[in-house]
Scaffold this active site. Structure first.
Site, PDB file in Angstrom:
ATOM      1  N   TYR A  62      41.889  66.587   2.416  1.00 59.50           N
ATOM      2  CA  TYR A  62      40.833  66.250   1.471  1.00 59.50           C
ATOM      3  C   TYR A  62      39.540  66.924   1.903  1.00 59.50           C
ATOM      4  O   TYR A  62      39.145  66.826   3.069  1.00 59.50           O
ATOM      5  CB  TYR A  62      40.637  64.728   1.431  1.00 59.50           C
ATOM      6  N   ASP A  95      37.014  71.778   8.421  1.00 62.22           N
ATOM      7  CA  ASP A  95      36.324  70.661   7.790  1.00 62.22           C
ATOM      8  C   ASP A  95      36.349  69.506   8.795  1.00 62.22           C
ATOM      9  O   ASP A  95      37.334  68.799   8.926  1.00 62.22           O
ATOM     10  CB  ASP A  95      37.024  70.278   6.483  1.00 62.22           C
ATOM     11  N   LYS A 111      29.827  62.151   7.624  1.00 61.92           N
ATOM     12  CA  LYS A 111      30.156  60.865   8.236  1.00 61.92           C
ATOM     13  C   LYS A 111      29.346  60.559   9.513  1.00 61.92           C
ATOM     14  O   LYS A 111      28.215  60.111   9.400  1.00 61.92           O
ATOM     15  CB  LYS A 111      31.667  60.772   8.436  1.00 61.92           C
TER      16      LYS A 111
HETATM   17  C1  PLP Z   1      35.198  62.114   3.815  1.00 59.49           C
HETATM   18  C2  PLP Z   1      35.589  63.528   3.825  1.00 59.49           C
HETATM   19  C3  PLP Z   1      35.017  64.464   2.953  1.00 59.49           C
HETATM   20  C4  PLP Z   1      34.072  64.064   1.849  1.00 59.49           C
HETATM   21  O1  PLP Z   1      32.907  63.504   2.327  1.00 59.49           O
HETATM   22  P1  PLP Z   1      32.017  62.565   1.352  1.00 59.49           P
HETATM   23  O2  PLP Z   1      30.813  62.254   2.156  1.00 59.49           O
HETATM   24  O3  PLP Z   1      32.881  61.382   1.021  1.00 59.49           O
HETATM   25  O4  PLP Z   1      31.716  63.364   0.131  1.00 59.49           O
HETATM   26  C5  PLP Z   1      35.351  65.796   3.102  1.00 59.49           C
HETATM   27  N1  PLP Z   1      36.210  66.191   4.046  1.00 59.49           N
HETATM   28  C6  PLP Z   1      36.784  65.333   4.897  1.00 59.49           C
HETATM   29  C7  PLP Z   1      37.707  65.839   5.951  1.00 59.49           C
HETATM   30  C8  PLP Z   1      36.515  63.970   4.806  1.00 59.49           C
HETATM   31  O5  PLP Z   1      37.122  63.115   5.631  1.00 59.49           O
END
Ligand code: PLP
Length: 432
Positions: free
Chosen positions: A149, A244, A272
């Protein structure tokens, strides 16, 4: 049958009202309990390793606001710093010294990051980094992995993880096929598949983006050599490698997965943890690539609230707490005790189970395993997970309401919290 001793009348009432006001009653689909049954618990407050709902129930929390609460919720140092920052105002819309401080901390910590741009969410970081990959290489295609994701921008909603995987949704309507056709996918941990995609699309692939440790399809670590293999393949094809690390940055190690595994990508996205519980995302990497970003270069990307002083403050304080000696050892020790205990209890109760942890990130699947990719993860008995989730909730343990999400511990979780969690699991594993 699991008892329904939990009193949730206020949660039910608020959620019923919410469903008339907001789609599905939530501001983000992962918060709904669609895949585990019942309705979500409405939170009232959070502190340390615990959360309290509006009915007054207390839970040991293994979601941690989906990752940011790595020092424990509402850490007193973070709250104090926020109070002080608040006195100076909530938003500047102009340069602010705090941005320099957090930028320097990120650059010092994360091996690939020589320059950084702050945004407001992980989604924003990932969609901006993709534009940058394309701007820098002059190529349009992208390789991502099934079950990973990268936020909800159009070009990433192809075989995506997290809520998309949990709800078993096909690729989202509203994503133009012309956009989706530029996103190529491969199974995680499968270098051969990536090699074939590069061969089939010569000089067209801008880069490869991945969660270097997957958390959005459940917890799936990279096989030995996978990250190094991607580094080699991307170099060979003059494509960019992007980690990511929105979830793993400052969680797996202070310098993220790239520090832990010694593989340096060209670009990195963060979120995060670096916001310490306030909305922050960031992308960064090699100076020559970041020089393309406006106003230094021609690739446009902007944000009214980006670099917000409150968000910078929470991030700075959180990183200060994390860089103290022993923090990641503590996270590793407590999380390993938790997952080893859970696996043992599951197997003793006769369930097929596998899983693991790296630092304060963990996952458990109800299948023999091993789980190398999303296909393997989908073999998990989701009905069993549903019973496990509900049973643990009744016992005062708050787990992510999906089989396909990683769990998180914090520096506030104690051995006593782990003991209580394992005791609850002994009861619940025997019932499902
Ligand atoms: C949570 C997450 C996102 C998206 O971040 P948001 O702040 O929810 O938009 C993108 N990549 C990874 C790996 C994530 O865990």
């Amino acid at each position: 049958m699991i008892g329904t001793t939990l009193k949730t009348s206020k949660s039910e009432e608020i959620f019923a009202a919410a469903q008339k006001l907001m789609p599905g009653g939530v501001s983000s689909p992962v918060r709904a309990f669609r895949s585990v049954g019942g309705n979500p618990i409405v939170f009232d407050r959070v502190q340390g390793a615990y959360v309290w709902d509006v009915d007054g129930n207390q839970y040991i929390d293994y979601v941690g606001s989906w990752g940011p609460a790595i020092c424990g919720h509402s850490h007193p140092d973070v709250i104090k710093a926020l109070h002080e920052a608040l006195e100076k105002g909530t938003s500047f819309g102009a340069p602010c010294m705090l941005e320099n401080v957090l930028a320097e901390m990120v650059i010092d910590a994360v091996p690939s990051v020589e320059m950084v741009r702050f945004v407001n969410s992980g989604t924003e970081a990932c969609m901006s980094v993709l534009r940058l990959m394309r701007a820098f290489t002059g190529r349009e295609k992208l390789i991502k992995f099934e079950g990973c994701y990268h936020g909800h921008a159009d070009m990433f909603l192809v075989k995506a993880g997290s809520g998309v995987a949990t709800l078993g949704l096909p690729d989202s309507p509203g994503v133009p096929s012309s956009v989706a056709s530029n996103t190529l996918t491969a199974p995680f941990n499968n270098l051969e598949a990536v090699k074939i995609l590069f061969e089939e699309n010569p000089d067209q692939i801008a880069g490869v983006i991945l969660e270097p440790i997957v958390g959005n399809a459940g917890f799936i670590p990279p096989d030995a050599g996978f990250l190094a293999g991607l580094r080699e393949l991307t170099r060979e094809h003059k494509a960019l490698l992007v980690f990511d690390e929105v979830m793993t940055g400052f969680r797996i190690a202070y310098g993220g997965v790239q520090e832990k595994f010694g593989i340096t990508p060209d670009l990195t996205t963060l979120g995060k943890v670096i916001g310490g519980g306030l909305p922050v995302g960031a992308y960064g990497g090699r100076k020559d690539i970041m020089a393309m970003v406006a106003p230094a270069g021609p690739m446009y990307q902007a944000g009214t609230l980006s670099g917000n002083p409150l968000a910078m403050t929470a991030g700075i304080k959180t990183l200060e707490l994390l860089r103290q000696p022993g923090t990641y050892e503590q996270l590793e020790q407590i999380t390993k005790r938790l997952i080893d205990g859970l696996l043992q209890i599951a197997r003793d109760a006769g369930h097929a189970a596998c899983g693991g942890n790296i630092s304060g990130m963990f996952g458990l699947f109800f299948t023999e395993g091993p789980v190398h990719n999303f296909e393997d993860a989908k073999k998990s008995d989701v009905n069993k997970f549903k019973g496990f989730h509900r049973g643990m909730l009744e016992q005062g343990i708050y787990l992510a309401p999906s089989q396909f999400e990683a769990g998180f511990t914090s520096l506030a979780h104690t051995d006593a919290d782990i003991d209580r969690t394992l005791e609850a699991a002994r009861t619940v594993m025997g019932q499902i």
